[in-house]
Design an enzyme around this catalytic site. Structure first.
Site, short mmCIF file in Angstrom:
data_model
loop_
_atom_site.label_atom_id
_atom_site.label_comp_id
_atom_site.label_asym_id
_atom_site.label_seq_id
_atom_site.Cartn_x
_atom_site.Cartn_y
_atom_site.Cartn_z
CG HIS A 129 48.01 -27.93 46.58
ND1 HIS A 129 48.97 -27.23 45.88
CD2 HIS A 129 48.61 -28.28 47.75
CE1 HIS A 129 50.08 -27.17 46.57
NE2 HIS A 129 49.90 -27.79 47.73
CG ASP A 131 49.77 -28.18 51.84
OD1 ASP A 131 49.92 -28.36 50.61
OD2 ASP A 131 50.51 -27.44 52.51
CG HIS A 284 49.71 -23.46 48.83
ND1 HIS A 284 48.85 -24.18 49.63
CD2 HIS A 284 50.80 -24.24 48.69
CE1 HIS A 284 49.38 -25.33 49.94
NE2 HIS A 284 50.57 -25.40 49.38
NE ARG A 299 53.68 -29.64 53.22
CZ ARG A 299 52.95 -30.28 52.31
NH1 ARG A 299 52.92 -29.85 51.07
NH2 ARG A 299 52.27 -31.34 52.63
C1 AKG Z 1 53.50 -27.40 49.15
O1 AKG Z 1 54.45 -27.71 49.89
O2 AKG Z 1 52.34 -27.81 49.34
C2 AKG Z 1 53.71 -26.49 48.05
O3 AKG Z 1 52.79 -26.23 47.35
C3 AKG Z 1 55.07 -25.89 47.85
C4 AKG Z 1 54.98 -24.44 47.57
C5 AKG Z 1 56.29 -23.90 47.07
O4 AKG Z 1 57.21 -24.66 46.83
O5 AKG Z 1 56.36 -22.68 46.88
#
Ligand code: AKG
Length: 308
Positions: A129, A131, A284, A299
């Site tokens: 996806h 974000d 990602h 995040r």
């Molecule tokens: C996100 O926070 O959008 C993720 O995809 C997390 C990525 C991860 O945990 O490596």
């Protein structure tokens, strides 16, 4: 000077409150990774105030390499928030229960369960996806700061969606040139709930907050002018205006093409890594780790423009 480096500097970066350059920053340099994307930023301590020169250097490197990796950053959540804000306003995730206490802008991404309750969103990246692509104004970029890492697994994969677009057959490029697609936060929600029963049922207010939106399938990066594919298996439900089966077949083809190994960088986390990526250029995926191993990252998510 490359097209990327000559791109206009957005007002958030231009007007950010930063300090005068320090001699400490003189060693700052960018070391590109081999492969389709990514670079390491050497010689910068994000716990210290940043100069405008350093900020401009980071901004240009972010546009050029799409993923910036800052090693061994001993920063607080507030310092992560402050650094993120230099690039634009921050967005708050619809799942409020995984905010870090006292820091609503920080989403806890974690598989850790404490007192029978998950402390974070454990499956945030289970599907490829970009974000917040389900919002009118999807995210410009996100930062993840490693807090606890598993001994095994836990990598994050990034796919270069400019390369994905550039390498499509010309006939497919023609087919999607003016196509638009719907993105919905709810697309995979039931499937994620099935896998992770702790995922809360959404309230009506939350459902209203994430109404489906329609964005171009080929997006123009607002700062570099480069075109990128902007569809993902997590959030893109259908291409509008064509029959359901044709839409499903085309999306399947675009998803598979996007994540070919030649387009992908795999980030193997090291303690205290901070990773800053461009959601307008990349998708990602979290590769996952054994359930008995603890993983926790913080995040922050920076708001971007309406895609065109
Ligand atoms: C996100 O926070 O959008 C993720 O995809 C997390 C990525 C991860 O945990 O490596």
């Amino acid at each position: 000077m490359s097209a990327v480096l000559s791109a206009a500097v957005p007002s958030a970066v231009k007007n950010a409150a930063v300090n005068a350059e320090t001699s400490r920053e003189a060693s700052l340099h960018i070391r590109p990774f081999e492969g389709p994307l990514g670079a390491e930023v050497i010689g910068l301590d994000l716990a210290q105030p940043l100069s405008r020169k350093a900020l401009l250097q980071l901004h240009a490197a972010h546009l050029e390499h799409h993923v910036l990796v800052f090693r061994d950053q001993r920063i607080t959540p507030q310092q992560q928030v402050n650094f993120s804000r230099l690039f634009g306003p921050l967005q708050i995730h619809v799942l409020r229960n995984f905010q870090l206490a006292g820091h609503p802008e920080v989403l806890v991404v974690s598989n850790i369960v404490e007192d029978g309750k998950p402390i974070g969103l454990g499956d945030a990246g289970h599907f490829w996806h970009s974000d917040l692509s389900y919002k009118e104004r999807p995210s410009l970029g996100s930062m993840l700061h490693a807090q606890e890492l598993p001994a095994e697994g836990g990598d994050t994969l990034f796919a270069n969606m400019h390369l994905a677009y550039d390498t499509l057959p010309e006939a497919v490029k023609r087919e999607i040139r003016y196509a638009r697609a719907e993105h919905s936060y709810l697309k995979q929600y039931a499937e994620l709930q099935r896998r992770s029963p702790w995922r809360p049922n959404l309230t009506q207010a939350q459902i209203d907050e994430v109404k489906p939106v329609v964005h171009p399938v080929v997006r123009t990066h607002p700062e570099t002018g480069r075109q990128a594919l902007f569809v993902s298996e997590h959030f893109t439900t259908r291409i509008v205006g064509i029959p359901e089966d044709a839409s499903a077949a085309l999306l399947k083809e675009l998803f598979a093409h996007s994540v070919k190994p030649a387009h992908v960088y795999r980030h193997e986390w090291r303690p205290h890594d901070m990773v800053f990526w461009d959601n307008r250029s990349l998708m990602h995926l979290a590769a996952g780790c054994p359930a008995d191993q603890r993983r926790k990252l913080y995040r922050t998510t920076i708001e971007g423009d309406v895609p065109y």
